[in-house]
Design an enzyme around this catalytic site. Structure first.
Site, mmCIF file in Angstrom:
data_model
loop_
_atom_site.group_PDB
_atom_site.id
_atom_site.type_symbol
_atom_site.label_atom_id
_atom_site.label_comp_id
_atom_site.label_asym_id
_atom_site.label_seq_id
_atom_site.Cartn_x
_atom_site.Cartn_y
_atom_site.Cartn_z
ATOM 1 N N SER A 110 13.904 -6.016 6.294
ATOM 2 C CA SER A 110 14.437 -4.692 5.986
ATOM 3 C C SER A 110 15.822 -4.436 6.563
ATOM 4 O O SER A 110 16.090 -3.401 7.163
ATOM 5 C CB SER A 110 13.463 -3.602 6.449
ATOM 6 O OG SER A 110 13.774 -2.392 5.815
ATOM 7 N N ALA B 232 15.547 -11.951 4.719
ATOM 8 C CA ALA B 232 14.339 -12.519 5.337
ATOM 9 C C ALA B 232 13.139 -11.586 5.209
ATOM 10 O O ALA B 232 12.075 -11.857 5.757
ATOM 11 C CB ALA B 232 14.604 -12.821 6.808
ATOM 12 N N ASP C 32 9.950 1.358 5.419
ATOM 13 C CA ASP C 32 11.003 0.667 6.157
ATOM 14 C C ASP C 32 11.875 1.652 6.924
ATOM 15 O O ASP C 32 12.225 1.426 8.086
ATOM 16 C CB ASP C 32 11.877 -0.149 5.196
ATOM 17 C CG ASP C 32 11.101 -1.272 4.540
ATOM 18 O OD1 ASP C 32 9.967 -1.550 4.969
ATOM 19 O OD2 ASP C 32 11.631 -1.870 3.579
ATOM 20 N N THR D 262 0.827 -1.213 0.000
ATOM 21 C CA THR D 262 0.000 0.000 0.000
ATOM 22 C C THR D 262 0.859 1.260 0.000
ATOM 23 O O THR D 262 0.365 2.334 -0.332
ATOM 24 C CB THR D 262 -0.917 0.038 1.246
ATOM 25 O OG1 THR D 262 -0.101 -0.024 2.421
ATOM 26 C CG2 THR D 262 -1.887 -1.130 1.245
ATOM 27 N N GLU E 197 18.757 4.955 -0.886
ATOM 28 C CA GLU E 197 18.453 3.654 -1.495
ATOM 29 C C GLU E 197 17.899 3.825 -2.903
ATOM 30 O O GLU E 197 18.192 3.028 -3.794
ATOM 31 C CB GLU E 197 17.479 2.875 -0.610
ATOM 32 C CG GLU E 197 17.409 1.410 -0.977
ATOM 33 C CD GLU E 197 16.955 0.503 0.155
ATOM 34 O OE1 GLU E 197 16.890 -0.713 -0.084
ATOM 35 O OE2 GLU E 197 16.664 1.002 1.259
#
Length: 376
Positions: free
Chosen positions: A119, A116, A165, A29, A153
């Protein structure tokens, strides 16, 4: 002699850390201007650091061999690769935005599993930012650090990530979930303390090899943007829950229709979860988790057999609710369970994975924890 002294031959000036995160609900979202509800994990990336005065940064990691060194003035997107691209990207963004960070030695340590879906990349960036700023006693608002980390990023590493994140890693507080409205850029701390209600939030890493993640993520995002354009709205957040049926009828492609249905109903599930948490009805949040997983499986189509088996097994073993969390195609599930049933639910998942020939899963303690901070 400490590990830092062995690597860099000098004593550190301080240690900083930033956590990974688990998103309770609100998947895919964020790039639709929607709502998300993450918690920070106790698992963190920690950076021990010392100042340098030569304009260079040296980074080392307990998980990688050697030391990577680069000059801040010579940084450009792509100039530093592999894992060191993240601290290099943080330094580059700070240089570009005018922060006088000087040089530094950085030793990275982590108890946060990589790959995993928790983040670790955002945690590494946020830990680097708070370390580089902290070394020079530069105080920056945590939400602004999160935005800088996202830029690093996006622009340096080249990953088209949203802001959830980084906001979770910087802005979460202990015992709370972070209710983050992306469109409004507003946050609220929602009480979330499962042990107080004799509950446990299990996080299970299904150890599935990620399959076509980058291309599939981009395809989902493109479908959402295509739908918004076809519906004449800036983002799918603009489609109210009560307008969903009408919006779906106006779309020509069935795949796009399913993607829209997931996003609009998922935003509604976040609103419902927040209302229940505020009312102290945590057990009633479980079915929302399960409905979210069904939507991610059937409408957004980003689950894999390991995720589905883990969720179905957790529910059959008595979980109040369970869902995949993160980008999909691997990663983790979360399950809300009675504290007395946590071990049996986990054992059931382990048994089911063995019977299906999957890799053995791993579990984490999901205590809602605080965001980035200085340790010493």
């Amino acid at each position: 002699m400490s590990s830092f002294e062995k690597v860099f031959g000098t004593t550190p000036d301080g240690t900083w850390r930033a956590p990974g995160r688990v998103n309770l609900i609100g998947e895919h979202t964020d790039y639709n201007d929607g709502l998300v509800l993450p918690i920070a994990l106790p698992n963190r990336i920690q950076i021990t650091a010392s100042k340098r005065d030569d304009g260079k940064i040296a980074v080392a990691s307990s998980g990688h061999q050697g030391v990577v060194e680069f000059a801040i003035d010579e940084l450009a997107p792509g100039s530093v690769g592999d894992w060191a691209a993240y601290p290099a990207g943080a330094a580059w963004i700070l240089r570009e935005t005018g922060y006088p960070i000087g040089g530094a030695n950085l030793l990275v340590d982590s108890d946060l599993p990589s790959g995993a879906g928790l983040s670790s990349s955002a945690a590494l960036l946020c830990a680097t930012f708070v370390a580089l700023l902290g070394l020079r006693d530069l105080e920056v608002d945590p939400a602004e650090v999160a935005r800088l980390a996202q830029r690093a990023e996006n622009q340096y590493v080249g990953a088209p990530v949203g802001l959830m994140d980084q906001m979770a890693s910087m802005c979460c507080t202990s015992g709370h979930a972070l209710f983050f409205d992306i469109r409004a850029m507003s946050t609220d701390q929602i009480p979330f303390d499962p042990p107080a209600d004799d509950l446990t939030l299990l996080v299970v890493d299904v150890k599935a090899p990620h399959r076509h993640v980058d291309g599939e993520y981009a395809a989902r995002r493109k479908s959402c943007e295509q739908a918004a354009a076809e519906l004449g709205v800036p983002a799918l957040r603009s489609i109210a829950f009560g307008e969903l049926d009408d919006a779906l009828a106006r779309l020509s492609d069935d795949v796009v229709r399913r993607r829209v249905r997931h996003v609009v109903t998922e935003i509604r599930r976040v609103e419902d979860a927040v209302a229940l948490m505020r009312a102290g009805k945590l057990r009633e949040v479980g079915p929302l988790f399960t409905a979210s997983h069904a939507s991610l499986r059937d409408d957004f189509e980003i689950t894999v057999p390991e995720l589905d088996v883990a969720v179905d097994t957790a529910l059959a073993a008595g979980a109040l609710g369970a869902r995949m969390t993160g980008g999909g195609f691997g990663g983790c599930i979360i399950a809300l369970v009675e504290a007395t049933a946590a071990e049996s639910v986990l054992a059931a998942i382990e048994k089911a994975f063995a019977e299906n020939g999957f890799n053995a899963p791993a579990s984490l303690a999901a205590t809602p924890s605080a965001g980035a901070s200085r340790v010493s």
